[in-house]
Scaffold this motif. Structure first.
Motif, PDB file in Angstrom:
ATOM      1  N   THR A   1      -1.866  -5.900 -19.834  1.00 52.02           N
ATOM      2  CA  THR A   1      -3.192  -6.509 -19.701  1.00 52.02           C
ATOM      3  C   THR A   1      -3.332  -7.202 -18.357  1.00 52.02           C
ATOM      4  OG1 THR A   1      -3.180  -6.908 -22.078  1.00 52.02           O
ATOM      5  CG2 THR A   1      -4.826  -8.104 -20.768  1.00 52.02           C
ATOM      6  N   LEU A   2      -2.282  -7.936 -17.987  1.00 49.86           N
ATOM      7  CA  LEU A   2      -2.319  -8.657 -16.708  1.00 49.86           C
ATOM      8  C   LEU A   2      -2.263  -7.679 -15.528  1.00 49.86           C
ATOM      9  CD1 LEU A   2      -2.348 -11.404 -15.320  1.00 49.86           C
ATOM     10  CD2 LEU A   2       0.146 -11.321 -15.283  1.00 49.86           C
ATOM     11  N   LEU A   3      -1.452  -6.633 -15.672  1.00 55.40           N
ATOM     12  CA  LEU A   3      -1.348  -5.654 -14.583  1.00 55.40           C
ATOM     13  C   LEU A   3      -2.685  -4.953 -14.346  1.00 55.40           C
ATOM     14  CD1 LEU A   3       2.203  -4.206 -15.318  1.00 55.40           C
ATOM     15  CD2 LEU A   3       1.486  -5.503 -13.295  1.00 55.40           C
TER      16      LEU A   3
ATOM     17  N   ALA B   1       1.078 -10.702  -9.903  1.00 57.74           N
ATOM     18  CA  ALA B   1      -0.111 -10.851 -10.738  1.00 57.74           C
ATOM     19  C   ALA B   1      -0.136 -12.238 -11.377  1.00 57.74           C
ATOM     20  CB  ALA B   1      -0.122  -9.775 -11.826  1.00 57.74           C
ATOM     21  N   MET B   2       1.028 -12.684 -11.849  1.00 57.10           N
ATOM     22  CA  MET B   2       1.117 -14.020 -12.442  1.00 57.10           C
ATOM     23  C   MET B   2       0.742 -15.078 -11.410  1.00 57.10           C
ATOM     24  SD  MET B   2       2.424 -14.118 -15.669  1.00 57.10           S
ATOM     25  CE  MET B   2       3.721 -15.314 -15.992  1.00 57.10           C
ATOM     26  N   MET B   3       1.217 -14.888 -10.189  1.00 53.11           N
ATOM     27  CA  MET B   3       0.940 -15.867  -9.145  1.00 53.11           C
ATOM     28  C   MET B   3      -0.531 -15.847  -8.743  1.00 53.11           C
ATOM     29  SD  MET B   3       4.372 -15.870  -6.821  1.00 53.11           S
ATOM     30  CE  MET B   3       4.959 -14.200  -6.883  1.00 53.11           C
ATOM     31  N   ASP B   4      -1.101 -14.643  -8.670  1.00 56.31           N
ATOM     32  CA  ASP B   4      -2.526 -14.552  -8.347  1.00 56.31           C
ATOM     33  C   ASP B   4      -3.373 -15.181  -9.445  1.00 56.31           C
ATOM     34  OD1 ASP B   4      -1.745 -13.254  -6.086  1.00 56.31           O
ATOM     35  OD2 ASP B   4      -3.157 -11.589  -6.286  1.00 56.31           O
ATOM     36  N   LEU B   5      -2.952 -14.947 -10.668  1.00 58.78           N
ATOM     37  CA  LEU B   5      -3.678 -15.551 -11.790  1.00 58.78           C
ATOM     38  C   LEU B   5      -3.634 -17.071 -11.689  1.00 58.78           C
ATOM     39  CD1 LEU B   5      -5.150 -14.915 -14.490  1.00 58.78           C
ATOM     40  CD2 LEU B   5      -2.948 -15.250 -15.625  1.00 58.78           C
TER      41      LEU B   5
ATOM     42  N   TYR C   1      -4.714  -7.317 -12.448  1.00 55.11           N
ATOM     43  CA  TYR C   1      -4.197  -7.393 -11.078  1.00 55.11           C
ATOM     44  C   TYR C   1      -4.683  -6.222 -10.232  1.00 55.11           C
ATOM     45  CZ  TYR C   1      -0.694  -7.805  -7.325  1.00 55.11           C
ATOM     46  OH  TYR C   1      -0.065  -7.928  -6.117  1.00 55.11           O
ATOM     47  N   ALA C   2      -4.736  -5.058 -10.823  1.00 54.60           N
ATOM     48  CA  ALA C   2      -5.184  -3.874 -10.085  1.00 54.60           C
ATOM     49  C   ALA C   2      -6.597  -4.075  -9.540  1.00 54.60           C
ATOM     50  CB  ALA C   2      -5.132  -2.644 -10.993  1.00 54.60           C
ATOM     51  N   ARG C   3      -7.385  -4.830 -10.265  1.00 51.33           N
ATOM     52  CA  ARG C   3      -8.773  -5.072  -9.840  1.00 51.33           C
ATOM     53  C   ARG C   3      -8.912  -6.297  -8.945  1.00 51.33           C
ATOM     54  NH1 ARG C   3     -13.244  -2.805 -11.821  1.00 51.33           N
ATOM     55  NH2 ARG C   3     -14.474  -4.663 -11.329  1.00 51.33           N
ATOM     56  N   HIS C   4      -8.103  -7.324  -9.214  1.00 48.47           N
ATOM     57  CA  HIS C   4      -8.368  -8.620  -8.577  1.00 48.47           C
ATOM     58  C   HIS C   4      -7.282  -9.117  -7.641  1.00 48.47           C
ATOM     59  CE1 HIS C   4     -11.865  -9.106 -11.134  1.00 48.47           C
ATOM     60  NE2 HIS C   4     -11.125  -8.739 -12.165  1.00 48.47           N
ATOM     61  N   ARG C   5      -6.314  -8.297  -7.319  1.00 44.67           N
ATOM     62  CA  ARG C   5      -5.213  -8.742  -6.474  1.00 44.67           C
ATOM     63  C   ARG C   5      -5.726  -9.202  -5.116  1.00 44.67           C
ATOM     64  NH1 ARG C   5      -1.422  -3.840  -4.960  1.00 44.67           N
ATOM     65  NH2 ARG C   5      -0.819  -5.353  -3.397  1.00 44.67           N
ATOM     66  N   ARG C   6      -5.057 -10.217  -4.584  1.00 44.49           N
ATOM     67  CA  ARG C   6      -5.431 -10.698  -3.255  1.00 44.49           C
ATOM     68  C   ARG C   6      -4.855  -9.760  -2.197  1.00 44.49           C
ATOM     69  NH1 ARG C   6      -3.146 -16.716  -3.502  1.00 44.49           N
ATOM     70  NH2 ARG C   6      -1.570 -15.622  -4.710  1.00 44.49           N
TER      71      ARG C   6
END
Length: 398
Positions: A58-60, A233-237, A63-68
């Motif tokens: 779910t997080l990945l 992804a965890m860090m971006d979240l 991340y695919a959409r919202h990664r910095r």
DNA sequence: GATCCGTGGAC
DNA sequence: TGTCCAAGGAT
């Protein structure tokens, strides 16, 4: 644990929205015996369902959409460069992404490869690091580069254990490099991830005591593949939605799995034991200006506070500094004048207040032992920490 | 585990 | 203005 997940999922879908004032803490701690009772009452009033287990997938997907998009980050499907990953991870320790950006670019432009950095003088590394803080990182960066060249033939170790043996690389950084640069299944846990996990499980144990528990939860969540993306992804979240002050839970891909969100007080996690602030220290600093504008400067001791960085002469910084003793510590005899006001600076563990004295020196004046005259135009590119830049600016002001 | 290590930005 | 915080490590 797993079977419950199915039940909970079903209940979540079937049940109407849970009231905010429910008592989730007790729900979580229900005994098997009590569950029976609850099930009987469920017909009339559905109990607050437990959260479904969070899923890495779910997080990945989020991340695919919202990664910095960051300078040191490889594009999806492109291999990561261990040198960049390492350099960025060191710079990012306790430092914001925004602050690191320009430093990372300058380092990479100056030393494109690990070997370039390893063969550079420490003095140059400190100059480029000046202003970024935590200068032991720069010293360790340099030692680490040389160690990799000498002990590993210039190739980064690709396992957590071996990375961990290098200077400046601790548990977090070793795991981060192993996962991000080499695709290993490793679980770096930084401040962001601590916060995400603490909220996900509504962990009441305060930091730092909760670190082992949080790490265990993070490890259990880490997927065998894409551990690097998962960590990022965890860090971006944590850096975006799951922020310290006002988390945007409504947008979070894991809000259905988050115990703290269900309680309605996500922003109160993680719990922390307050740390004592240091007492004020004071001292005097001496800005000597030669006739041609040069400033008297020296190098600080190689380790400890601002180790290896440049400074103007100062007294010790103490709790009981006596202004009346200031002139006795001046670097040479002269008509020292106290510059009105003080320079204030706050370090991690204590605030500092410096009174500044100024004096002029003759054109041919010899520098005291261990000090040298530094042309004013060179100050910008020397390894002065910010506190010293403040002192110099104050000292040459009118 | 507790301390020591910088700095700048957000609120 | 004060407080908290940021991709922690070394001792």
């Amino acid at each position: 644990m797993k079977p419950l997940c199915q039940i909970d999922k079903a209940m979540t879908l079937a049940a109407p929205r849970v009231r905010k004032k429910a008592r989730p803490a007790k729900v979580v701690q229900k005994t098997a015996a009590r569950k029976k009772t609850v099930r009987k009452r469920a017909a009339a009033k559905p109990p607050a369902p437990r959260e479904p287990a969070p899923r890495a997938a779910t997080l990945l997907a989020w991340y695919a959409r919202h990664r910095r998009h960051l300078p040191w980050r490889a594009r999806p499907s492109e291999p990561a460069d261990p040198y960049r990953v390492w350099l960025s991870e060191i710079m990012l320790q306790q430092t914001t992404v925004k602050a690191v950006g320009p430093y990372f670019e300058r380092f990479l432009a100056r030393w494109p490869r690990l070997q370039d950095l390893a063969s550079a003088p420490l003095e140059d590394v400190l100059k480029l690091w000046a202003g970024l803080g935590y200068y032991a990182r720069a010293r360790n960066l340099h030692v680490c580069a040389r160690a990799i060249v000498e002990r590993h033939g210039g190739a980064f170790p690709d396992t957590e254990d071996t990375l961990r043996t290098l200077p400046g690389i601790g548990a977090y950084t070793a795991a981060a490099i192993a996962a991000i640069a080499f695709g290993r299944k490793a679980t770096p846990v930084d401040g962001n991830i601590e916060r995400v996990i603490a909220r996900l499980h509504a962990i009441e144990t305060p930091l730092p005591a909760a670190k082992p528990l949080i790490h265990a939860h993070a490890q259990a969540l880490t997927p065998a593949r894409h551990a690097g993306d998962f960590a990022q992804a965890m860090m971006d979240l944590g850096a975006s939605l799951c922020s310290p002050k006002r988390p945007a839970c409504a947008l979070c891909p894991w809000n259905d799995a988050c115990a703290a969100h269900r309680r309605g007080d996500a922003e109160t996690f993680p719990r922390k034991t307050p740390k004592a602030n240091g007492a004020l220290r004071r001292g005097a600093a001496y800005v000597a200006v030669r006739a041609d504008g040069a400033i008297l400067a020296r190098v600080r001791p190689p380790a400890g506070l601002l180790g290896g960085m440049m400074e103007v002469p100062t007294t010790d910084w103490t709790h009981d500094f006596d202004e009346r003793d200031a002139l006795a510590h001046a670097p040479f005899k002269a008509a020292w004048q106290r510059v009105p006001g003080v320079v204030r600076h706050v370090f991690t563990h204590f605030p500092l207040e410096l009174t500044v004295y100024r004096a002029r020196a003759a054109a041919g004046a010899r520098p005291p032992k261990d000090a040298r005259w530094l042309p004013q135009h060179k100050i910008a590119n020397e390894a002065f920490p910010n506190v010293m830049r403040k002192v110099i600016a104050h000292g040459i002001s009118d």
